[in-house]
Design a protein around this motif. Structure first.
Motif, PDB file in Angstrom:
ATOM      1  N   ASP A   1    -115.874   4.874 -40.683  1.00 10.30           N
ATOM      2  CA  ASP A   1    -116.028   5.544 -42.126  1.00 10.30           C
ATOM      3  C   ASP A   1    -115.012   6.287 -42.912  1.00 10.30           C
ATOM      4  N   THR A   2    -114.156   7.361 -42.069  1.00  6.99           N
ATOM      5  CA  THR A   2    -113.202   7.644 -42.228  1.00  6.99           C
ATOM      6  C   THR A   2    -111.684   7.226 -42.159  1.00  6.99           C
ATOM      7  N   GLU A   3    -111.503   6.396 -41.171  1.00  4.21           N
ATOM      8  CA  GLU A   3    -110.111   5.464 -41.305  1.00  4.21           C
ATOM      9  C   GLU A   3    -109.695   4.224 -41.313  1.00  4.21           C
ATOM     10  N   GLY A   4    -111.144   4.222 -41.160  1.00  2.24           N
ATOM     11  CA  GLY A   4    -111.414   2.248 -41.781  1.00  2.24           C
ATOM     12  C   GLY A   4    -111.776   1.363 -40.139  1.00  2.24           C
ATOM     13  N   PHE A   5    -111.332   2.197 -38.917  1.00  2.00           N
ATOM     14  CA  PHE A   5    -110.821   1.690 -38.132  1.00  2.00           C
ATOM     15  C   PHE A   5    -112.013   2.371 -37.223  1.00  2.00           C
ATOM     16  N   ILE A   6    -112.124   1.360 -35.749  1.00  2.00           N
ATOM     17  CA  ILE A   6    -112.547   1.795 -34.135  1.00  2.00           C
ATOM     18  C   ILE A   6    -111.623   1.779 -33.339  1.00  2.00           C
ATOM     19  N   HIS A   7    -111.224   3.472 -32.630  1.00  2.00           N
ATOM     20  CA  HIS A   7    -109.714   3.381 -32.674  1.00  2.00           C
ATOM     21  C   HIS A   7    -110.342   2.826 -30.848  1.00  2.00           C
ATOM     22  N   CYS A   8    -108.927   2.056 -30.602  1.00  2.98           N
ATOM     23  CA  CYS A   8    -109.398   1.446 -28.564  1.00  2.98           C
ATOM     24  C   CYS A   8    -107.927   1.694 -28.257  1.00  2.98           C
ATOM     25  N   SER A   9    -107.727   1.612 -26.989  1.00  4.83           N
ATOM     26  CA  SER A   9    -106.148   1.873 -26.191  1.00  4.83           C
ATOM     27  C   SER A   9    -106.577   0.527 -25.323  1.00  4.83           C
ATOM     28  N   LYS A  10    -104.650   0.577 -24.802  1.00  5.53           N
ATOM     29  CA  LYS A  10    -104.822  -0.374 -23.612  1.00  5.53           C
ATOM     30  C   LYS A  10    -104.896   0.137 -22.518  1.00  5.53           C
ATOM     31  N   ILE A  11    -105.848  -0.885 -21.073  1.00  8.66           N
ATOM     32  CA  ILE A  11    -105.705   0.049 -20.029  1.00  8.66           C
ATOM     33  C   ILE A  11    -105.121   1.117 -19.716  1.00  8.66           C
ATOM     34  N   GLU A  12    -103.686   0.990 -19.712  1.00  8.70           N
ATOM     35  CA  GLU A  12    -103.182   1.673 -19.379  1.00  8.70           C
ATOM     36  C   GLU A  12    -102.165   2.499 -20.616  1.00  8.70           C
ATOM     37  N   GLN A  13    -103.367   2.601 -21.741  1.00  9.91           N
ATOM     38  CA  GLN A  13    -103.364   4.018 -22.406  1.00  9.91           C
ATOM     39  C   GLN A  13    -104.226   5.240 -22.063  1.00  9.91           C
TER      40      GLN A  13
ATOM     41  N   HIS B   1    -106.877  -1.400 -33.268  1.00 16.29           N
ATOM     42  CA  HIS B   1    -108.096  -1.123 -33.665  1.00 16.29           C
ATOM     43  C   HIS B   1    -108.555  -2.130 -34.466  1.00 16.29           C
ATOM     44  N   ILE B   2    -110.258  -1.810 -34.381  1.00 17.46           N
ATOM     45  CA  ILE B   2    -111.452  -3.123 -34.415  1.00 17.46           C
ATOM     46  C   ILE B   2    -111.268  -2.978 -36.158  1.00 17.46           C
ATOM     47  N   TYR B   3    -111.321  -3.077 -36.513  1.00 15.94           N
ATOM     48  CA  TYR B   3    -110.978  -3.201 -38.750  1.00 15.94           C
ATOM     49  C   TYR B   3    -112.879  -3.756 -38.667  1.00 15.94           C
ATOM     50  N   GLY B   4    -114.030  -3.078 -38.261  1.00 14.88           N
ATOM     51  CA  GLY B   4    -115.329  -3.802 -38.958  1.00 14.88           C
ATOM     52  C   GLY B   4    -115.872  -3.140 -37.358  1.00 14.88           C
ATOM     53  N   GLU B   5    -117.218  -2.976 -37.981  1.00 12.36           N
ATOM     54  CA  GLU B   5    -118.526  -2.396 -36.745  1.00 12.36           C
ATOM     55  C   GLU B   5    -117.732  -3.746 -35.529  1.00 12.36           C
ATOM     56  N   LEU B   6    -118.633  -2.879 -34.248  1.00  9.75           N
ATOM     57  CA  LEU B   6    -118.790  -3.996 -33.120  1.00  9.75           C
ATOM     58  C   LEU B   6    -119.460  -4.716 -32.375  1.00  9.75           C
ATOM     59  N   ASN B   7    -119.776  -6.051 -32.561  1.00 10.73           N
ATOM     60  CA  ASN B   7    -120.877  -6.524 -32.140  1.00 10.73           C
ATOM     61  C   ASN B   7    -120.531  -6.164 -30.913  1.00 10.73           C
ATOM     62  N   LEU B   8    -121.870  -5.907 -30.318  1.00 11.31           N
ATOM     63  CA  LEU B   8    -122.442  -5.502 -28.837  1.00 11.31           C
ATOM     64  C   LEU B   8    -122.199  -6.449 -27.771  1.00 11.31           C
ATOM     65  N   ASP B   9    -122.089  -7.723 -27.829  1.00 10.73           N
ATOM     66  CA  ASP B   9    -121.922  -8.713 -27.160  1.00 10.73           C
ATOM     67  C   ASP B   9    -120.405  -8.756 -26.383  1.00 10.73           C
ATOM     68  N   ALA B  10    -119.296  -8.192 -26.936  1.00  8.74           N
ATOM     69  CA  ALA B  10    -118.201  -8.673 -27.636  1.00  8.74           C
ATOM     70  C   ALA B  10    -117.959  -6.835 -25.317  1.00  8.74           C
TER      71      ALA B  10
ATOM     72  N   GLU C   1    -129.624   0.700 -29.381  1.00 12.27           N
ATOM     73  CA  GLU C   1    -130.663   1.208 -30.020  1.00 12.27           C
ATOM     74  C   GLU C   1    -130.274  -0.318 -31.857  1.00 12.27           C
ATOM     75  N   LYS C   2    -129.178   0.061 -32.293  1.00  8.74           N
ATOM     76  CA  LYS C   2    -129.363  -0.502 -33.908  1.00  8.74           C
ATOM     77  C   LYS C   2    -128.479  -1.305 -33.235  1.00  8.74           C
ATOM     78  N   GLY C   3    -128.091  -2.675 -32.657  1.00  3.13           N
ATOM     79  CA  GLY C   3    -127.966  -3.562 -31.986  1.00  3.13           C
ATOM     80  C   GLY C   3    -126.494  -3.691 -33.105  1.00  3.13           C
ATOM     81  N   ILE C   4    -126.024  -2.675 -33.478  1.00  2.00           N
ATOM     82  CA  ILE C   4    -124.380  -3.415 -33.378  1.00  2.00           C
ATOM     83  C   ILE C   4    -123.573  -1.030 -33.369  1.00  2.00           C
ATOM     84  N   TYR C   5    -122.219  -1.388 -32.912  1.00  2.95           N
ATOM     85  CA  TYR C   5    -121.633  -0.302 -32.317  1.00  2.95           C
ATOM     86  C   TYR C   5    -121.060  -0.244 -34.048  1.00  2.95           C
ATOM     87  N   ARG C   6    -121.016   1.739 -34.530  1.00  3.86           N
ATOM     88  CA  ARG C   6    -120.044   1.885 -35.197  1.00  3.86           C
ATOM     89  C   ARG C   6    -119.364   3.126 -34.392  1.00  3.86           C
ATOM     90  N   CYS C   7    -118.599   4.251 -35.415  1.00  2.13           N
ATOM     91  CA  CYS C   7    -117.973   5.557 -34.957  1.00  2.13           C
ATOM     92  C   CYS C   7    -118.116   5.669 -36.693  1.00  2.13           C
TER      93      CYS C   7
END
Length: 124
Positions: free
Chosen positions: A39-51, A93-102, A29-35
């Motif tokens: 705000d609290t840690e400075g990045f968006i947590h991600c995993s490799k497929i095997e994790q 870890h993604i250090y910023g907002e996530l653009n939806l086209d990614a 809805e906002k056109g950008i993803y945040r979690c």
């Protein structure tokens, strides 16, 4: 920062972010993803497929209403770093907002009857 590749081809280095379907819909809805972790840690947590399964069972056990965001790092506008997590390896870890086209795929991610997660067949 990683090289950008806007070809739209499947990225062999796909990373995964686990989130609620509700948060993902808000991002759309906002056109950008945040979690909250941005705000609290400075990045968006991600995993490799095997994790993914280990991460899900450690932090989301028994939680329903989740989705996996499959992300092509080459399409992410923000910086991605591989950060060492003591006793658990390196995680993207993604250090910023996530653009939806990614986000190249969104997969429903529900636990089994015991509350544990298994790797979704959609990722084959």
């Amino acid at each position: 920062m990683l090289q950008k590749n806007k070809k739209g081809d499947r990225d062999m280095n796909t990373i995964i972010h686990i989130t609620s379907r509700e948060k993902w819909l808000q991002g759309q809805e906002k056109g950008i993803y945040r979690c909250e972790s941005l705000d609290t840690e400075g990045f968006i947590h991600c995993s490799k497929i095997e994790q993914v399964v280990t991460t899900a069972n450690r932090f989301f056990r028994g939680q329903g209403g989740l989705v996996l965001l499959a992300i092509a790092p080459s399409l992410v506008d923000a910086e991605i770093k591989q950060d060492k997590v003591p006793s658990h390896g390196c995680f993207p870890h993604i250090y910023g907002e996530l653009n939806l086209d990614a986000v190249i795929r969104v997969v429903t991610f529900e636990p089994n009857e015991e509350g544990e997660f298994e790797f979704p067949v959609e990722f084959g």
